[in-house]
Structure formats: structure tokens, C-alpha cells
Design an enzyme around this catalytic site. Sequence first.
Site, PDB file in Angstrom:
ATOM      1  N   GLU A  57       0.823  -1.202   0.000  1.00  9.51           N
ATOM      2  CA  GLU A  57       0.000   0.000   0.000  1.00  9.51           C
ATOM      3  C   GLU A  57       0.865   1.263   0.000  1.00  9.51           C
ATOM      4  O   GLU A  57       0.506   2.269  -0.622  1.00  9.51           O
ATOM      5  CB  GLU A  57      -0.923  -0.004   1.228  1.00  9.51           C
ATOM      6  CG  GLU A  57      -1.930  -1.139   1.240  1.00  9.51           C
ATOM      7  CD  GLU A  57      -1.432  -2.376   1.988  1.00  9.51           C
ATOM      8  OE1 GLU A  57      -2.258  -3.084   2.576  1.00  9.51           O
ATOM      9  OE2 GLU A  57      -0.194  -2.629   1.963  1.00  9.51           O
ATOM     10  N   GLY A 295      14.326 -39.141  -0.559  1.00  7.71           N
ATOM     11  CA  GLY A 295      14.093 -40.466  -1.098  1.00  7.71           C
ATOM     12  C   GLY A 295      12.723 -41.011  -0.749  1.00  7.71           C
ATOM     13  O   GLY A 295      11.893 -40.336  -0.115  1.00  7.71           O
TER      14      GLY A 295
END
Length: 362
Positions: A57, A295
Site C-alpha cells: 500500500e 528419497g
Amino acid sequence: MSAFSALDHLHMARALRLAERAAYTTRPNPMVGCVIARGEQVVGQGWHQRAGGPHAEVFALREAGDQARGATAYVTLEPCAHFGRTPPCALALIEAGVSRVVAALRDPFPQVDGGGFDLLRAAGIEVDEGLMAVQARELNRGFLSRVERGRPWVRVKLAASLDGRTAMADGRSKWITGPAAREDVQHWRARAGAILTGADTVLADDPQLTVRLPGIEVMPPLRVVLDARLRSLECARVREGGAPTLYLHDAAVSAPDAADASFASVPSVAGRLDLGAALCLLAERGINEVHTEAGATLAGALLAAGWVDELLLYQAPTLLGERGLPLFAGLGIDAMDQQLRLRIIDQRQVGDDLRLLLRLAG
């Protein structure tokens, strides 16, 4: 939603695109964009670029100047209402004299959570919320997960052959996918607050787990190694490359003094680190998104425990055969009614490979 016009949608879509520009730099803060408009004319725009810096803003109001008075501000998240490292954006909008604020989402952060809207309404500013809320939630799914659920958004990245194999039986996996897919992964790493792996992967591959995007500003993600017994410490590449590294280990194991890494203990359950506790610890450290590259054992454990929010699967047009390693281990699926159904969120071609973004159905 009928209260929002086509012009409202146009400006909010622009604000969302602006917000996404900070995907690699703003964490742990949310990505926020702001557009200030007078009818069709955009008089100011901005986005929150990095934590500690001006909010979206503020940038938009600086650009708009006096033209902000009587204009409409479109923001992708509720303007903040508290003094933190920057003053409240709600007060800045009030002082600038905007007449209307359209927000995609209420900010669930406890120090905001409706307070910004209350300040704006008390000042006589019209506030409308909920425009393009689905898109806004998707953009900040990591931040919202951390604030609302107390844990990061968890993504598991996988690379597999057409027959669902991630490596040869001896663990060799370089390279299943092509260079375009490997480059694409870097962007997913870059938006994450942490890259998670396990001790077995570190021992097998000695990975560096850094982001390699030359010419693009990136906050280096925290590298997190789940290593209950700290047996992977001799593999040093995961501590090289300028990114921080955190080892999560069993409380019964003493951590060494090390200048190139930090250590934290996590409770164990049945001899394994408590994954839920590990994720909560990361959330407490401000991690919004966890990108997992591991893995089959760790990937399977996360999925089986219900901690996986999305799978990022790169499928290569190749076959590795029945002796190759699987995508997941330990799912315990023995019957068709136990199968885990997934829905495709996004699919696209990346080089020669197919990239699928998947989430659990239902």
C-alpha cells in the site's frame, strides 16, 4: 460476489500479479499487491518486496500522490493494523483519503485479523472483501498454512520414469529428467522458506540444495536435514553455498559446535523423528513453505502421515525397469479401497518432461 464489477476484477487481478513478483524475497511475510485506481485509470501500484520494507500500500500511495484522495485501493490481503517494523497500512490509506478499499482476503495473522478493516470502516471508508479470494489464498498458501494451521505448506518434489521409478537399484538417478525440468525446480526451491531432505539422501548424493537462478534476487532457503543420529555430518556440501543449514536430530544425541550449521532436537516416535513436531518447529521459525527433495522413505513417511499438501512430479519419457527404486515407501496400501486418489492442479510440458502438480483428492 455480484457486488463486484468487471472493473473490480480487472484491478484485483493486476494486484495479484504484482504480489507474485515478490515470491522469492518477501518471506516470512505474505506476498501482497496493491492497485489504486480512479475508475479505469490506475494512479498507483506496488507490492511488498521484502520483510522489513514498505508494504504494498505504501508503494502504491507514493506513486498515486494526491490522486489517491477519493480513489479505490485494491489489495490482495487486508491492510495491517499494527505497528511492527513498519506503521499500519490501514492508517496510511486513511491519511491518503481513499474512499473505498477492496480486499481479496482477511489477514488471519492475530495482530491484524479484521483490525485493519475495522480501522478503515471507523474512518468512513467503504470496505469490500472476498474478491478473487480463491486466487489470493492460492498465492499465499504457505503463509496462510503457517498462521492458520501452525505448520508450513509441504510440497514433495519427485522425478520419475514412466514406470514410476526414481533411481536405479543402486541409487543412481542422474539424470532422469532433462535440463529444462532441473532448471524449473530452481524456481520452486526459490519460493520455499526451507528445502527439506533426509540423512539417507545426504549420504547417497551429498547434495548442496541451493537455489541457482543467476541474475534473479532470491532469499536463500533454509536447508533442513532430518538426521536423528547426525550420521550425515561428514557430507559437507549441504553446508556450502551461502545458504543456512539446520539439522533436526533426536534429543538423545548431542549436537556439535559448528559455525556452518545450526542444530535443534525433535521428539522421536517409535525410533523415528516426529515429522509433525519438526514441521511445527519450522513454522515457529517463520517457514511458510517446505520444499522436500528426498528419497522414498521420507517422502512416503510424510505422505502416509498426512503432512503432504502437494506433489510436484516431473515424469520423464524413459523406463528404468522393475528393479528401480519407487516413488514412495511405507504407504501400506494392500487393497484398492486404500488407494490415495490425487487430483491434478496443473500439468505442462517442461522440455521433454511432463510436470504435474498434484494434491490429494477430497
